[in-house]
Write an enzyme that holds these catalytic residues in place. Sequence first.
Site, PDB file in Angstrom:
ATOM      1  N   ARG A 103      64.176  79.360  63.700  1.00  0.00           N
ATOM      2  CA  ARG A 103      65.501  79.630  63.159  1.00  0.00           C
ATOM      3  C   ARG A 103      65.583  79.445  61.645  1.00  0.00           C
ATOM      4  NH1 ARG A 103      65.664  77.398  68.135  1.00  0.00           N
ATOM      5  NH2 ARG A 103      67.069  78.373  69.653  1.00  0.00           N
ATOM      6  N   HIS A 128      63.698  84.089  65.225  1.00  0.00           N
ATOM      7  CA  HIS A 128      62.476  84.874  65.441  1.00  0.00           C
ATOM      8  C   HIS A 128      62.463  86.192  64.670  1.00  0.00           C
ATOM      9  CE1 HIS A 128      61.294  81.827  68.124  1.00  0.00           C
ATOM     10  NE2 HIS A 128      61.888  82.254  69.220  1.00  0.00           N
ATOM     11  N   HIS A 202      54.991  83.486  71.591  1.00  0.00           N
ATOM     12  CA  HIS A 202      56.049  82.915  72.415  1.00  0.00           C
ATOM     13  C   HIS A 202      55.719  83.013  73.906  1.00  0.00           C
ATOM     14  CE1 HIS A 202      60.166  81.866  73.628  1.00  0.00           C
ATOM     15  NE2 HIS A 202      60.429  81.587  72.376  1.00  0.00           N
ATOM     16  N   ASP A 276      64.069  71.772  73.086  1.00  0.00           N
ATOM     17  CA  ASP A 276      63.923  72.957  72.232  1.00  0.00           C
ATOM     18  C   ASP A 276      63.826  72.440  70.797  1.00  0.00           C
ATOM     19  OD1 ASP A 276      63.700  75.498  71.280  1.00  0.00           O
ATOM     20  OD2 ASP A 276      65.760  76.104  71.716  1.00  0.00           O
ATOM     21  N   GLU A 342      54.863  76.557  70.783  1.00  0.00           N
ATOM     22  CA  GLU A 342      54.620  77.462  69.664  1.00  0.00           C
ATOM     23  C   GLU A 342      54.142  76.691  68.428  1.00  0.00           C
ATOM     24  OE1 GLU A 342      58.269  80.133  69.299  1.00  0.00           O
ATOM     25  OE2 GLU A 342      58.910  78.516  70.638  1.00  0.00           O
TER      26      GLU A 342
END
Length: 382
Positions: A103, A128, A202, A276, A342
């Site tokens: 982000r 992304h 991803h 996350d 990631e």
Amino acid sequence: MKNFAAIGALAAAIVISAPADAATAKRGSFGKLPDGRVVASVTLANARGVSATVITYGATLQSVVLPDRVGRRADVALGYDNIGDYLAKPQYFGGTVGRFANRIAVGRFRLDGQSYQTPVNNGKNSLHGGTIGFDKVLWEVVSVKNGPVASVTLRYVSPDGDQGYPGTMTVDATYSLDEKNNLSIEYVATTDRTTIANITNHAYWNLSGEGSSNGAMGHVVTIPAQSYLPTDDGAIPTGDYKPVAGTVFDFRRARAVGDRVRDARDQQIVWGRGYDHNWIIGTKVTPTEHLMARVSDPVSGRGFELWSNQPGLQFYSGNFLDGTSSGKAGKIYREGDAIVMEPQIFPDTPNQPKFGSARLEPGQTYRNIMTYRLTTGQPAKR
């Protein structure tokens, strides 16, 4: 003429007697886009029953087939079996994400005094790369190789101003598989004008099988990080480095994802609906790879170690899989059915000098290399 015939026979014999366990790369087709362009596929396979299929739409890791402890094969990467579903219900399944993965706050950043605006596609932020990131464009195949290490290299040239980013960026994505079950992804990028870069993969993993009802909450994870990046309610890092000790983010010792993923006592978990977040493995990109995480599935015996040269690891517990997508096995994907890991630089780095730099200058080369050291639970061949 006889000499030429003998030489030809010798060459044929050499090809025929090539090692039977050499890894292979096989081209195929994955359908067509609405404008008629063909989506190609390349399947890398080794003699141990491991294979990985890459498609040119989004430079996407579409499939990873891995035997379990008794040799039963299953596809352990979430995704679709047709291009139509990738277009209709994009969820970044196995996609290459960029120009800037993760982000950027309000989609805005500055370079050399000039402000740039990227599309806002995740609440009030950019995610992304924007609405048409690298995962939603058609890449070209530039190289396919067999051998001890089978590989495919894909390329995309992102024009100046693409999604608001400055500079023409040329990106190569190389997927490779060897006979030791090492699946590697390497991203290399150059630019003709100062820009920013953060490119990663991803892939969603369910080591029990992408159609398994077991989900991924029982997967056992180790992350060798002393701290992580807490975020605001929009998943933008606050700028603090918070120790993992005494928190639900402590994976220094192996434990199941589901142990505390629903712990409502931690506001970070509430805001993210689970994990996350970015774990701090290091402070900068390194010349060589280092351990980012270990993942194992006690049910199947499958697992992997993830190595990379990147400083951060975004660990996502599949919190927004909502049962509206069905995968290759014809089963719906539900919350917690997979995890994502990631390797990357830290989210919102262009706006947070404390995190280092995301700049890529003309003459420089951006590089993100990640290797999944896949395990099957079976004894190694002698």
